[in-house]
Scaffold this motif. Structure first.
Motif, short mmCIF file in Angstrom:
data_model
loop_
_atom_site.label_atom_id
_atom_site.label_comp_id
_atom_site.label_asym_id
_atom_site.label_seq_id
_atom_site.Cartn_x
_atom_site.Cartn_y
_atom_site.Cartn_z
N ILE A 32 0.79 -1.23 0.00
CA ILE A 32 0.00 0.00 0.00
C ILE A 32 0.82 1.28 0.00
CG2 ILE A 32 -1.99 -1.08 1.08
CD1 ILE A 32 -1.12 0.47 3.65
N TYR A 33 2.11 1.19 0.27
CA TYR A 33 2.93 2.39 0.27
C TYR A 33 3.92 2.34 -0.88
CZ TYR A 33 1.11 4.12 4.62
OH TYR A 33 0.28 4.63 5.57
N PRO A 34 4.33 3.49 -1.41
CA PRO A 34 5.32 3.50 -2.49
C PRO A 34 6.60 2.82 -2.01
CG PRO A 34 4.34 5.67 -2.24
CD PRO A 34 3.87 4.84 -1.08
N PRO A 35 7.32 2.20 -2.91
CA PRO A 35 8.55 1.51 -2.53
C PRO A 35 9.72 2.49 -2.39
CG PRO A 35 8.19 1.28 -4.87
CD PRO A 35 6.99 2.00 -4.32
N ALA A 36 10.77 2.01 -1.77
CA ALA A 36 12.05 2.70 -1.76
C ALA A 36 13.00 1.86 -2.60
CB ALA A 36 12.57 2.83 -0.33
N SER A 37 13.96 2.51 -3.24
CA SER A 37 14.85 1.79 -4.14
C SER A 37 16.29 2.20 -3.88
CB SER A 37 14.47 2.11 -5.59
OG SER A 37 15.32 1.45 -6.48
N ALA A 38 17.18 1.19 -3.82
CA ALA A 38 18.61 1.44 -3.67
C ALA A 38 19.36 0.16 -4.00
CB ALA A 38 18.95 1.88 -2.25
N LEU A 81 6.19 3.85 4.50
CA LEU A 81 7.20 3.91 3.45
C LEU A 81 8.58 3.68 4.07
CD1 LEU A 81 8.06 4.79 0.54
CD2 LEU A 81 8.13 7.11 1.43
N PRO A 82 9.35 2.72 3.57
CA PRO A 82 10.70 2.54 4.11
C PRO A 82 11.65 3.64 3.66
CG PRO A 82 10.26 0.95 2.35
CD PRO A 82 9.01 1.77 2.53
N ALA A 83 12.70 3.84 4.44
CA ALA A 83 13.81 4.71 4.04
C ALA A 83 15.02 3.80 3.87
CB ALA A 83 14.08 5.76 5.12
N VAL A 84 15.92 4.15 2.96
CA VAL A 84 17.09 3.30 2.71
C VAL A 84 18.35 4.14 2.66
CG1 VAL A 84 15.81 1.51 1.45
CG2 VAL A 84 16.78 3.42 0.19
N ASP A 85 19.46 3.51 3.05
CA ASP A 85 20.78 4.08 2.80
C ASP A 85 21.60 3.00 2.11
OD1 ASP A 85 21.72 2.35 4.81
OD2 ASP A 85 22.02 3.94 6.29
N LEU A 91 12.47 1.15 8.96
CA LEU A 91 11.02 1.07 9.00
C LEU A 91 10.53 1.51 10.37
CD1 LEU A 91 11.53 -2.40 7.68
CD2 LEU A 91 9.96 -0.92 6.44
N THR A 92 9.34 2.06 10.41
CA THR A 92 8.70 2.32 11.69
C THR A 92 7.64 1.26 11.92
OG1 THR A 92 7.24 3.91 10.57
CG2 THR A 92 9.12 4.81 11.76
N TYR A 93 7.37 0.98 13.18
CA TYR A 93 6.36 -0.02 13.51
C TYR A 93 5.46 0.49 14.63
CZ TYR A 93 9.74 -1.28 17.18
OH TYR A 93 10.62 -1.25 18.22
N GLY A 94 4.31 -0.15 14.75
CA GLY A 94 3.34 0.27 15.75
C GLY A 94 2.59 -0.89 16.38
N SER A 135 6.48 7.65 8.53
CA SER A 135 7.53 6.90 7.84
C SER A 135 8.85 7.51 8.26
CB SER A 135 7.37 7.01 6.32
OG SER A 135 6.19 6.39 5.90
N PRO A 136 9.91 6.72 8.34
CA PRO A 136 11.21 7.30 8.70
C PRO A 136 11.77 8.12 7.53
CG PRO A 136 11.45 4.98 8.17
CD PRO A 136 9.98 5.28 8.12
N VAL A 137 12.58 9.10 7.86
CA VAL A 137 13.29 9.88 6.85
C VAL A 137 14.77 9.90 7.21
CG1 VAL A 137 11.33 11.32 6.18
CG2 VAL A 137 12.83 12.08 8.01
#
Length: 170
Positions: A32-38, A81-85, A91-94, A135-137
């Protein structure tokens, strides 16, 4: 490069210029959320379908072929939405699933899907339906996330900033 769209049963890689479908990879749940790419990988979170109510998942697929590199299945709610390096996925969770009562940030190895660390906000929520985790940044070598608690004695916005290159949880 390819563009991606998630659906009920597949993540689809599409050639941006031509619109040609490059691959369609089936997944369990709904992306449901846009992907992150790296690093040649596309990472996205999937929430459960009706038949898989408490099985949240994080998927990493090869950006060229659509082959699944890894899947992290968890009972933690990670519909963000995940963040990547260069090395990790953040990822954040709840607490939307049974037995989980805290919000936090998690780092997952981008190559293997292995959990590197988890950091809890230290805030339990009396009513998860009134709360919201961001979402994390990424910024200045930090992973930043916020949590809004809507009820109880901790009402308000809470922010955490963690170094992305070190283990945040002891």
């Amino acid at each position: 490069g390819p563009a991606f769209r998630g659906g009920v049963a597949a993540v689809v890689g599409v050639q941006r210029a031509s619109g040609k479908v490059l691959f369609s990879t089936p997944v369990q749940g709904q992306a449901i959320y846009p992907p992150a790419s790296a690093n040649g990988r596309v990472v996205f979170t999937a929430v459960p379908t009706a038949r898989d109510r408490y099985g949240y998942s994080v998927f990493a697929v090869d950006a060229t072929s659509g082959a699944v590199d890894w899947v992290l299945n968890t009972s933690l709610a990670m519909a963000t939405l995940p963040a990547v390096d260069s090395t990790n996925v953040y990822l954040t969770y709840g607490p939307e699933t049974p037995g989980t009562s805290e919000y936090g940030v998690m780092a997952v190895d981008q190559a293997t899907g292995a959990v590197q660390w988890k950091y809890g906000f230290g805030l339990a929520s009396p009513n998860a339906e009134s709360d919201q985790v961001s979402s994390p940044v990424m910024g200045d070598g930090m992973v930043i996330a916020s949590l809004y608690i809507g009820q109880g004695d901790r009402v308000g916005q809470h922010v955490v900033a963690l170094p992305n290159a070190t283990q945040a949880a002891a």
